[in-house]
Design a protein around this motif. Sequence first.
Motif, PDB file in Angstrom:
ATOM      1  N   ASP A  30      -8.901   2.418   3.380  1.00  0.00           N
ATOM      2  CA  ASP A  30      -8.646   3.472   2.399  1.00  0.00           C
ATOM      3  C   ASP A  30      -7.481   3.144   1.477  1.00  0.00           C
ATOM      4  O   ASP A  30      -7.315   3.782   0.433  1.00  0.00           O
ATOM      5  N   SER A  31      -6.662   2.157   1.854  1.00  0.00           N
ATOM      6  CA  SER A  31      -5.434   1.902   1.118  1.00  0.00           C
ATOM      7  C   SER A  31      -5.684   1.384  -0.291  1.00  0.00           C
ATOM      8  O   SER A  31      -4.809   1.467  -1.157  1.00  0.00           O
ATOM      9  N   VAL A  32      -6.876   0.847  -0.535  1.00  0.00           N
ATOM     10  CA  VAL A  32      -7.170   0.269  -1.852  1.00  0.00           C
ATOM     11  C   VAL A  32      -7.425   1.352  -2.903  1.00  0.00           C
ATOM     12  O   VAL A  32      -7.468   1.059  -4.089  1.00  0.00           O
ATOM     13  N   ASN A  33      -7.563   2.606  -2.480  1.00  0.00           N
ATOM     14  CA  ASN A  33      -7.868   3.683  -3.429  1.00  0.00           C
ATOM     15  C   ASN A  33      -6.812   3.811  -4.520  1.00  0.00           C
ATOM     16  O   ASN A  33      -7.124   4.147  -5.664  1.00  0.00           O
ATOM     17  N   VAL A  34      -5.566   3.560  -4.172  1.00  0.00           N
ATOM     18  CA  VAL A  34      -4.507   3.671  -5.165  1.00  0.00           C
ATOM     19  C   VAL A  34      -4.736   2.692  -6.315  1.00  0.00           C
ATOM     20  O   VAL A  34      -4.472   3.016  -7.486  1.00  0.00           O
ATOM     21  N   THR A  74       0.846  -1.183   0.000  1.00  0.00           N
ATOM     22  CA  THR A  74       0.000   0.000   0.000  1.00  0.00           C
ATOM     23  C   THR A  74       0.886   1.238   0.000  1.00  0.00           C
ATOM     24  O   THR A  74       2.098   1.158   0.180  1.00  0.00           O
ATOM     25  N   MET A  75       0.270   2.388  -0.180  1.00  0.00           N
ATOM     26  CA  MET A  75       0.990   3.656  -0.103  1.00  0.00           C
ATOM     27  C   MET A  75       0.889   4.265   1.289  1.00  0.00           C
ATOM     28  O   MET A  75       1.417   5.338   1.537  1.00  0.00           O
ATOM     29  N   ASP A 118      -7.929  -7.305 -19.283  1.00  0.00           N
ATOM     30  CA  ASP A 118      -8.070  -5.891 -19.624  1.00  0.00           C
ATOM     31  C   ASP A 118      -6.707  -5.225 -19.567  1.00  0.00           C
ATOM     32  O   ASP A 118      -5.860  -5.581 -18.738  1.00  0.00           O
ATOM     33  N   ARG A 119      -6.499  -4.282 -20.454  1.00  0.00           N
ATOM     34  CA  ARG A 119      -5.203  -3.601 -20.513  1.00  0.00           C
ATOM     35  C   ARG A 119      -5.274  -2.276 -19.757  1.00  0.00           C
ATOM     36  O   ARG A 119      -5.813  -1.282 -20.251  1.00  0.00           O
ATOM     37  N   ASN A 120      -4.767  -2.279 -18.551  1.00  0.00           N
ATOM     38  CA  ASN A 120      -4.716  -1.064 -17.743  1.00  0.00           C
ATOM     39  C   ASN A 120      -3.535  -1.163 -16.768  1.00  0.00           C
ATOM     40  O   ASN A 120      -2.904  -2.211 -16.637  1.00  0.00           O
ATOM     41  N   LEU A 121      -3.256  -0.068 -16.094  1.00  0.00           N
ATOM     42  CA  LEU A 121      -2.091  -0.011 -15.211  1.00  0.00           C
ATOM     43  C   LEU A 121      -2.262  -0.930 -14.007  1.00  0.00           C
ATOM     44  O   LEU A 121      -1.275  -1.448 -13.472  1.00  0.00           O
ATOM     45  N   TYR A 122      -3.500  -1.165 -13.598  1.00  0.00           N
ATOM     46  CA  TYR A 122      -3.764  -2.070 -12.479  1.00  0.00           C
ATOM     47  C   TYR A 122      -3.338  -3.497 -12.834  1.00  0.00           C
ATOM     48  O   TYR A 122      -2.660  -4.169 -12.052  1.00  0.00           O
ATOM     49  N   ASN A 123      -3.709  -3.950 -14.006  1.00  0.00           N
ATOM     50  CA  ASN A 123      -3.358  -5.315 -14.392  1.00  0.00           C
ATOM     51  C   ASN A 123      -1.877  -5.457 -14.732  1.00  0.00           C
ATOM     52  O   ASN A 123      -1.310  -6.548 -14.595  1.00  0.00           O
ATOM     53  N   LEU A 124      -1.239  -4.378 -15.162  1.00  0.00           N
ATOM     54  CA  LEU A 124       0.213  -4.438 -15.331  1.00  0.00           C
ATOM     55  C   LEU A 124       0.882  -4.599 -13.969  1.00  0.00           C
ATOM     56  O   LEU A 124       1.834  -5.374 -13.820  1.00  0.00           O
ATOM     57  N   ASN A 125       0.365  -3.884 -12.977  1.00  0.00           N
ATOM     58  CA  ASN A 125       0.892  -4.039 -11.614  1.00  0.00           C
ATOM     59  C   ASN A 125       0.646  -5.454 -11.091  1.00  0.00           C
ATOM     60  O   ASN A 125       1.483  -6.020 -10.381  1.00  0.00           O
ATOM     61  N   LYS A 148       4.900   2.868  -6.347  1.00  0.00           N
ATOM     62  CA  LYS A 148       5.098   4.318  -6.211  1.00  0.00           C
ATOM     63  C   LYS A 148       5.142   4.992  -7.578  1.00  0.00           C
ATOM     64  O   LYS A 148       4.521   6.035  -7.792  1.00  0.00           O
ATOM     65  N   ARG A 149       5.862   4.391  -8.515  1.00  0.00           N
ATOM     66  CA  ARG A 149       5.963   4.985  -9.849  1.00  0.00           C
ATOM     67  C   ARG A 149       4.645   4.905 -10.609  1.00  0.00           C
ATOM     68  O   ARG A 149       4.277   5.836 -11.320  1.00  0.00           O
ATOM     69  N   PHE A 150       3.934   3.804 -10.459  1.00  0.00           N
ATOM     70  CA  PHE A 150       2.634   3.682 -11.120  1.00  0.00           C
ATOM     71  C   PHE A 150       1.636   4.681 -10.538  1.00  0.00           C
ATOM     72  O   PHE A 150       0.842   5.277 -11.267  1.00  0.00           O
ATOM     73  N   ASP A 151       1.661   4.860  -9.224  1.00  0.00           N
ATOM     74  CA  ASP A 151       0.742   5.802  -8.589  1.00  0.00           C
ATOM     75  C   ASP A 151       1.041   7.227  -9.041  1.00  0.00           C
ATOM     76  O   ASP A 151       0.115   7.997  -9.344  1.00  0.00           O
ATOM     77  N   MET A 152       2.309   7.599  -9.106  1.00  0.00           N
ATOM     78  CA  MET A 152       2.663   8.944  -9.583  1.00  0.00           C
ATOM     79  C   MET A 152       2.228   9.142 -11.024  1.00  0.00           C
ATOM     80  O   MET A 152       1.743  10.219 -11.397  1.00  0.00           O
ATOM     81  N   ALA A 153       2.363   8.090 -11.846  1.00  0.00           N
ATOM     82  CA  ALA A 153       1.947   8.192 -13.240  1.00  0.00           C
ATOM     83  C   ALA A 153       0.434   8.323 -13.354  1.00  0.00           C
ATOM     84  O   ALA A 153      -0.074   9.068 -14.213  1.00  0.00           O
ATOM     85  N   ALA A 154      -0.300   7.608 -12.512  1.00  0.00           N
ATOM     86  CA  ALA A 154      -1.760   7.677 -12.549  1.00  0.00           C
ATOM     87  C   ALA A 154      -2.266   9.056 -12.132  1.00  0.00           C
ATOM     88  O   ALA A 154      -3.341   9.493 -12.557  1.00  0.00           O
TER      89      ALA A 154
END
Length: 306
Positions: free
Chosen positions: A190-194, A155-156, A243-250, A278-284
């Motif tokens: 709340d941690s799942v929001n990312v 989590t963040m 599905d192709r999204n940043l979540y599934n890449l993570n 961290k990098r994916f969250d900043m990109a999102a």
Amino acid sequence: IFKVESNTRRKQKKMPIIAKQDQNYDYTVKQVAVPHPETGNKSGYFMNIRTDNDEILGWTSDRYGLVNNADLLDKADGAFAARGIDVTRKVIVTEGGAKMRAQYDLSGDMFRAEVPQVGDTMAYRLTAQNSFDRSLRISFALGLVRLICTNGMVTMEKEVEMVKKHSRQVNIGDIISDDALDNALAKLGDSVNVYGRLAQVELEQEQGLNILANLAKGKVISEKVRESIAHIWNSPTHDEDKDRNLYNLNNAVTQHLTHEVADERFEYANRVTSNVLKRFDMAARNPKRLEKLWTPAKSDVVVVTE
């Protein structure tokens, strides 16, 4: 939302702890003063030494209040039992015993988090931490476990400390303050929001591969790890990950690190998982960072002169 039960109800419930450990954690550590090498007088330095094999686990410049692993686990187990929470515990010891983590996976619908954007469900994980080299404070690290594949998800959120810090005043009876466990559980909701943010970032297949290549170029992941993650991204193991999204890449990242790396190289897997998120969250959150992350690096141009 986590609901705190009344003290009376808590005392009535005693749930079992299902325990599993990778290594023996029940060793003790003592603190030994190091004399000045020339004068033999006090130097102000101390060594933290395992009593079963005399290995030096850490050096400190002041007296460092040690808490042995078995004592910490006893308090953590008791805190979950007092709240009537059914957990599965896995103990992980690294760095020759200098670091100990106890992963508590919580059972029951109350301790699950939804990612509605993709219809995914995660279970709560709290990790009790301890160290003898000053690298980890006595705390709960917050985490999640993806139910369809048991991927470990970080989590963040910041860790929730059980006591203020390692010091000579640490009292075993005071470990895990009254609010520490409840605060950790409340934060997990709340941690799942990312992950919801990541799910909203759609990718093309090639963009996902570009992201992995840029992570490797930036030394966030190794080339070998990149290849393994790219294989999962190209051929998802689960239908939910098509599905192709940043979540599934993570998810591809955590799948490889959880199931292929963590058992042998826990510290590395834990560090890489956190750095990637961290990098994916900043990109999102930032379109410019996202564009930079998925833009392929320019190839070196070879100039031929005559």
